[in-house]
Design an enzyme around this catalytic site. Structure first.
Site, PDB file in Angstrom:
ATOM      1  N   SER A  63      37.496  46.838  43.561  1.00  0.00           N
ATOM      2  CA  SER A  63      38.910  46.635  43.223  1.00  0.00           C
ATOM      3  C   SER A  63      39.710  47.922  43.093  1.00  0.00           C
ATOM      4  CB  SER A  63      39.042  45.805  41.942  1.00  0.00           C
ATOM      5  OG  SER A  63      38.783  44.447  42.220  1.00  0.00           O
ATOM      6  N   CYS A  64      39.062  49.071  43.081  1.00  0.00           N
ATOM      7  CA  CYS A  64      39.838  50.314  43.150  1.00  0.00           C
ATOM      8  C   CYS A  64      40.518  50.454  44.508  1.00  0.00           C
ATOM      9  CB  CYS A  64      38.951  51.518  42.834  1.00  0.00           C
ATOM     10  SG  CYS A  64      38.718  51.783  41.049  1.00  0.00           S
TER      11      CYS A  64
END
Length: 615
Positions: free
Chosen positions: A335-336
């Site tokens: 999710s970064c």
């Protein structure tokens, strides 16, 4: 120096025992099989010193229990176990060693059954895993209607990952084998079979681990003649049997064997690359403690202050031969990845190509939604997780980004999905809540926003990121992380995860593949805005100096973003003192109940940065 034999009687086994033990040999493999009244034995011996040991064979349940009670009271622990026969008429054999460190557990006469049922073999495996033990040796015996197991679990301080498969036919065991050996780890060589037991009716109970003994070969379903031929072949190639197990009577006996160049595990080695920073050595120590506690092979940590790199280190805790991690390596970001999407959308706001209130589905040209509220979803609502989708919470719980195979099949596409395919599929579903009324984390919202970026610019999403955000800032260590293993390059970290699933790329295949190669249901090249981007920790630090780690806009002091997906755990943090920092880790499989946990790691790194001057 080794000696091996198979198909011998109890008397012959005893004679061999007397002769070989007197010459300083010790058993590394033991199998009793066939009719309990005329049991046969297979064993492998190596000539080496070691802990004091004792062995027993040809005893029934009561005799084995008596032997067990006597020798465990003297500090001996079972290391090899074997059994043949029915539950009420079984013959047992075992080897015990003295001085085994750590916790252990041993059982015999264990039934098969659901993992949730206390006392089943499946339940005991779960209990052992949760108590940081690993299955060392196992036997499968009994009958099809009353399957039994004999097993011993030993302490697993290095968190070797392992899987037990209680009962497979030869065909289904081959499927298990094919799936397990694909799982990434040491040099992409997959998990290895560490133990394969055979029942009298030729069912297989197998154990696979991600530890390393070097080159190995495994065979099963072999007759005595087949096994002898394979033995001769592998011996000539410099390998020897490290596990030989038999099952069946007479000419119906079948063998499973594992050959290797050594039976002693290769030890992991610690290394760090990148310029050392002596006054920040505590950061190296924190990363080392965490990686060794959880068996992590590759990670990075980077720090910048006011846009200047202050620390960029890469760490490897792995067996010899594993490629040493470099500070410039790309790791899957999970999710970064989303911070790049948010910055891309902000750039389109700034250039007046989009507005925060632009309605998404009408822009994409979609009409006739299943839920009329879908046409009111705005771009900013997607970024704020307020688009009406609840991927994992109290709503539908359906995350399309991890269901790309299902979507392709449901839509009868006959090919892998695109971003617009996923968007159209979701356009045909009812929302979980009215857009703008709730905040629920949604991976799909970011994939959908990525489709908007592509529609507005006429370019692929990542091309937009590269040309408008990365190249102007001279950030080079960012790319889409390929889904397929054969598309990955040497500068991309090996993503390690235990999961298996079906391919979202090869829709006709029913073969299980590792989660990190698409078995999690996601195609990285489609989900690059939400989960599929790859980067170094250094590149993340460069990026969050310019753009918000969380939210869209410029650098946001006090903001942070974390990521977790099969094969990745990441974190990026912008502090109020001008310091930006990030880590990348190549797994999200953690040892249960072990400190330091991932949260402990974050807290430790934060404390070091709080108490150390970053010049």
């Amino acid at each position: 120096m080794f000696q091996a034999y198979h198909g011998v009687t109890s008397t012959q086994h005893q004679t061999n025992f007397n002769n070989l033990s007197a010459q300083g040999f010790r058993m590394i493999s033991l199998s009793v099989y066939g009719d309990p009244g005329d049991a046969r034995y297979a064993a492998v011996w190596v000539q080496r010193t070691g802990a004091a040991w004792v062995a027993v064979h040809g005893v029934n349940s009561e005799g084995y229990q008596s032997f067990f009670n006597n020798w465990t009271a003297k500090g001996y622990v079972p290391v090899l176990v074997s059994a043949t026969g029915t539950a009420g008429n079984a013959v047992f054999a075992a080897v015990f060693e003295q001085g085994l460190a750590g916790s252990w557990m041993a059982r015999h006469g264990v039934p098969s059954g659901p993992e949730a049922n206390a006392g089943t073999f499946q339940n005991l495996n779960k209990t052992a895993h949760n108590q940081r033990m690993a299955l060392r040796s196992v036997a499968i015996y009994g009958t099809p209607s009353d399957r039994r197991y004999m097993a011993v679990w030993h302490a697993n301080p290095g968190f070797v990952k392992w899987h037990a498969h209680p009962s497979d036919t030869g065909e289904s065991y081959q499927d298990v084998f094919n799936a397990e050996v694909q799982l990434p780890g040491y040099q992409l060589s997959g998990y290895r079979p560490s133990y394969v037991a055979v029942s009298s009716d030729h069912m297989y109970c197998s154990v696979f681990k991600d530890d390393v003994v070097g080159p190995w070969v495994a065979r099963h379903g072999m007759s005595a003649a087949d096994y002898q031929a394979e033995f001769d072949k592998q011996k000539a190639a410099g390998l020897y049997p490290i596990c030989v197990q038999g099952g069946g009577v007479g000419s119906d006996t079948r063998y499973a064997a594992i050959f290797a160049k050594q039976d002693i595990l290769m030890a992991r080695q610690w290394s760090a690359t990148g310029t050392p920073v002596p006054h920040l050595a505590a950061l190296d120590h924190a990363m080392q403690a965490f990686m060794q506690a959880h068996g992590v092979r590759a990670a990075q940590l980077a720090i910048g202050k006011n846009g200047v790199s202050k620390f960029s280190r890469a760490y490897t805790w792995a067996e010899p031969g594993y490629r040493m991690t470099q500070p410039s390596d790309r790791f899957l970001l999970a999710s970064c990845s989303k911070m790049f999407l948010e910055a891309a959308v902000q750039a389109l706001y700034d250039s007046k190509q989009l507005t925060p209130t632009t309605k998404v589905y009408p822009l994409l040209g979609f009409t006739h939604p299943a839920d009329a509220r879908s046409d009111n979803i705005t771009v900013q609502q997607l970024l704020d997780h307020m688009g009406g989708y609840d991927d994992t919470g109290t709503g539908s719980g359906f995350d399309p980004t991890y269901n790309m195979r299902k979507i392709a099949v449901d839509m009868n596409l006959g090919r892998p999905v695109t971003k617009l395919d996923v968007a159209r599929y979701m356009y045909g579903r009812v929302l979980d809540f009215a857009p703008g009324t709730n905040t629920k984390y949604s991976n799909f919202g970011y994939l959908l926003a990525g489709a908007v970026v592509e529609k507005v610019t006429g370019k692929s999403y990542f091309d937009v990121v590269k040309t408008s955000l990365l190249q102007p800032a001279s950030i080079t260590e960012v790319e889409v992380f390929p889904t397929l293993a054969n598309k990955r390059s040497s500068h991309q970290a090996i993503a390690e995860d235990e999961g298996l699933g079906l391919s979202p790329l090869d829709l006709s295949s029913t073969r299980l593949i590792p989660s990190v190669y698409g078995g999690d249901g996601e195609i990285n090249e489609v989900g690059d805005p939400n989960d599929g981007t790859g980067a170094s920790a250094h590149a993340m630090v460069q990026f969050i100096h310019l753009h918000a780690a969380w939210g869209n806009g410029p650098r946001a002091p006090g903001s942070a973003r974390s990521g977790s997906t099969p094969g990745a755990s990441t974190l990026a943090v912008s502090r109020g003192d001008g310091v930006d920092w990030a880590y990348t880790i190549n797994t999200r499989d953690w040892a249960p109940g072990v400190s330091p946990s991932l949260d402990d790691l974050g807290n430790s790194l934060t404390h070091i940065l709080d108490t150390t001057t970053i010049n």
